[in-house]
Scaffold this active site. Structure first.
Site, PDB file in Angstrom:
ATOM      1  N   CYS A  90       0.844  -1.169   0.000  1.00 34.40           N
ATOM      2  CA  CYS A  90       0.000   0.000   0.000  1.00 34.40           C
ATOM      3  C   CYS A  90       0.892   1.236   0.000  1.00 34.40           C
ATOM      4  O   CYS A  90       1.539   1.530   0.997  1.00 34.40           O
ATOM      5  CB  CYS A  90      -0.827  -0.089   1.271  1.00 34.40           C
ATOM      6  SG  CYS A  90      -1.790   1.336   1.575  1.00 34.40           S
ATOM      7  N   HIS A 117      -1.743  -4.705 -10.555  1.00 33.60           N
ATOM      8  CA  HIS A 117      -2.304  -3.536 -11.238  1.00 33.60           C
ATOM      9  C   HIS A 117      -2.497  -3.829 -12.715  1.00 33.60           C
ATOM     10  O   HIS A 117      -1.647  -4.455 -13.349  1.00 33.60           O
ATOM     11  CB  HIS A 117      -1.378  -2.325 -11.085  1.00 33.60           C
ATOM     12  CG  HIS A 117      -1.304  -1.833  -9.687  1.00 33.60           C
ATOM     13  ND1 HIS A 117      -2.190  -0.906  -9.177  1.00 33.60           N
ATOM     14  CD2 HIS A 117      -0.486  -2.183  -8.666  1.00 33.60           C
ATOM     15  CE1 HIS A 117      -1.900  -0.691  -7.905  1.00 33.60           C
ATOM     16  NE2 HIS A 117      -0.873  -1.453  -7.567  1.00 33.60           N
ATOM     17  N   ASN A 132      -6.263  -4.135  -9.064  1.00 39.70           N
ATOM     18  CA  ASN A 132      -6.469  -2.690  -9.063  1.00 39.70           C
ATOM     19  C   ASN A 132      -6.395  -2.261 -10.529  1.00 39.70           C
ATOM     20  O   ASN A 132      -5.630  -2.839 -11.305  1.00 39.70           O
ATOM     21  CB  ASN A 132      -5.353  -2.004  -8.274  1.00 39.70           C
ATOM     22  CG  ASN A 132      -5.319  -2.441  -6.814  1.00 39.70           C
ATOM     23  OD1 ASN A 132      -6.167  -2.052  -6.030  1.00 39.70           O
ATOM     24  ND2 ASN A 132      -4.350  -3.269  -6.444  1.00 39.70           N
TER      25      ASN A 132
HETATM   26  O1  ZDP Z   1      -4.046  -3.935  -3.712  1.00 39.99           O
HETATM   27  C1  ZDP Z   1      -5.067  -3.541  -3.134  1.00 39.99           C
HETATM   28  O2  ZDP Z   1      -5.971  -4.318  -2.785  1.00 39.99           O
HETATM   29  C2  ZDP Z   1      -5.192  -2.044  -2.853  1.00 39.99           C
HETATM   30  N1  ZDP Z   1      -6.572  -1.678  -2.690  1.00 39.99           N
HETATM   31  C3  ZDP Z   1      -4.395  -1.765  -1.619  1.00 39.99           C
HETATM   32  C4  ZDP Z   1      -4.314  -0.315  -1.249  1.00 39.99           C
HETATM   33  C5  ZDP Z   1      -3.348   0.431  -2.171  1.00 39.99           C
HETATM   34  C6  ZDP Z   1      -3.193   1.885  -1.796  1.00 39.99           C
HETATM   35  N2  ZDP Z   1      -4.310   2.696  -2.207  1.00 39.99           N
HETATM   36  C7  ZDP Z   1      -1.925   2.480  -2.399  1.00 39.99           C
HETATM   37  O3  ZDP Z   1      -1.801   3.704  -2.309  1.00 39.99           O
HETATM   38  O4  ZDP Z   1      -1.055   1.754  -2.862  1.00 39.99           O
HETATM   39  C8  ZDP Z   1      -3.059   2.065  -0.353  1.00 39.99           C
END
Ligand code: ZDP
Length: 288
Positions: free
Chosen positions: A80, A172, A203
């Site tokens: 994150c 991602h 994501n």
């Molecule tokens: O990989 C996931 O499930 C994300 N939702 C985690 C959170 C990612 C975050 N928004 C970021 O900034 O990398 C915190």
């Protein structure tokens, strides 16, 4: 009502907001994923995109602290980016000294040891480590030839999208579009997130190239939906832009909540991310 209220602090990184808990008393999170989901609820709880736990290090040779995180749906991501900037600021606000004296802390995560550096001006730089491009490790089943997925067509909602997949510890899917403002995030985002080509969900970033050194993105996050920013996402976007010849290694990424500065270093292959991390309030909650 619980008789023992639990103290917490609320932070955000460009509007991607988190509840931070000092969980150093034990090595497991003091909250269950279900309670974390309740805390994250914006009407029935405190309101946040996730809950972050500051845990003691289990291997003090390699890391000073350990971070775990629950998304607002209770799922647990590997990493994150905005969250670890907030954690760095939280450590500094708790007056826990940086062992190296320069604002750096070594944080163990499910994606390895990640090092935020707190600058003292409200910004934090994070060495996010190296991007993972192998389809099997992301994971995605999209790879046809070779092991990478670069600008590969994928059909979603009767439309063909060119997608590039990158893991920054978490998965991602990046797609470049002419105009991010027109993307119907709430309908299209979940179709990417739950597509069978992503066994651990994904994501998704929709990106407009304003200039090679200035990208504009909107994000649909796994387990949290549309958020104002995603740090790992911004890093994945710059890696995807460089690999597909659209962007520079040093780049500003504009997210709905503000800018992040990303640098994918050619010499080290590491991605550095710099951006704000802001404490909003401290409180205690009776929800448990
Ligand atoms: O990989 C996931 O499930 C994300 N939702 C985690 C959170 C990612 C975050 N928004 C970021 O900034 O990398 C915190």
């Amino acid at each position: 009502m619980n008789t023992q209220p639990i103290p917490f602090r609320k932070y955000h990184g460009l509007g991607n907001d988190f509840i931070l808990l000092d969980n150093r008393v034990q090595s497991e999170p003091i909250l269950s994923p279900a309670v974390a989901t309740q805390w994250c609820d914006r009407h029935f709880g405190i309101g946040a995109d996730g809950v972050i736990f500051l845990l003691p290090s289990t291997d003090t040779q390699s890391a000073d602290y350990h971070m775990r995180l629950y998304n607002s749906d209770g799922s647990e991501p590997e990493m994150c980016g905005n969250g670890i900037r907030c954690l760095g600021q939280f450590l500094s606000d708790l007056a826990l000294p940086s062992p190296t004296g320069d604002g750096r802390y070594r944080i163990a995560t499910k994606a390895g040891v990640i090092i935020p550096q707190v600058h003292g001006d409200g910004t934090v730089t994070v060495d996010m480590g190296t991007p993972i491009l192998s389809a099997a490790e992301i994971p995605t089943t999209l790879a046809t030839a070779g092991d990478r997925v670069l600008d590969q067509p994928m059909s979603i909602d009767h439309q063909s999208w060119l997608v590039t997949t990158v893991s920054m510890g978490n998965p991602h899917c990046v797609t470049f579009v002419p105009d991010v403002a027109t993307i119907p995030l709430g309908t299209i985002g979940p179709l990417f997130e739950h597509h069978p080509a992503f066994p651990r969900r994904t994501n998704t970033e929709f990106v407009e190239v304003v200039r090679p050194d200035y990208l504009k993105m909107r994000v649909w996050e796994r387990g949290a939906g549309a958020t104002l920013a995603c740090g790992t996402g911004a890093c994945a976007v710059v890696v995807a832009a460089v690999l597909t010849g659209r962007g520079d290694r040093t780049c500003t990424v504009e997210l709905p909540g503000g800018p992040l500065h990303i640098q994918w270093q050619a010499e080290t292959n590491h991605v550095l991310m710099t951006g704000a991390a802001v404490a909003v309030f401290a409180g205690e909650t009776c929800l448990s």
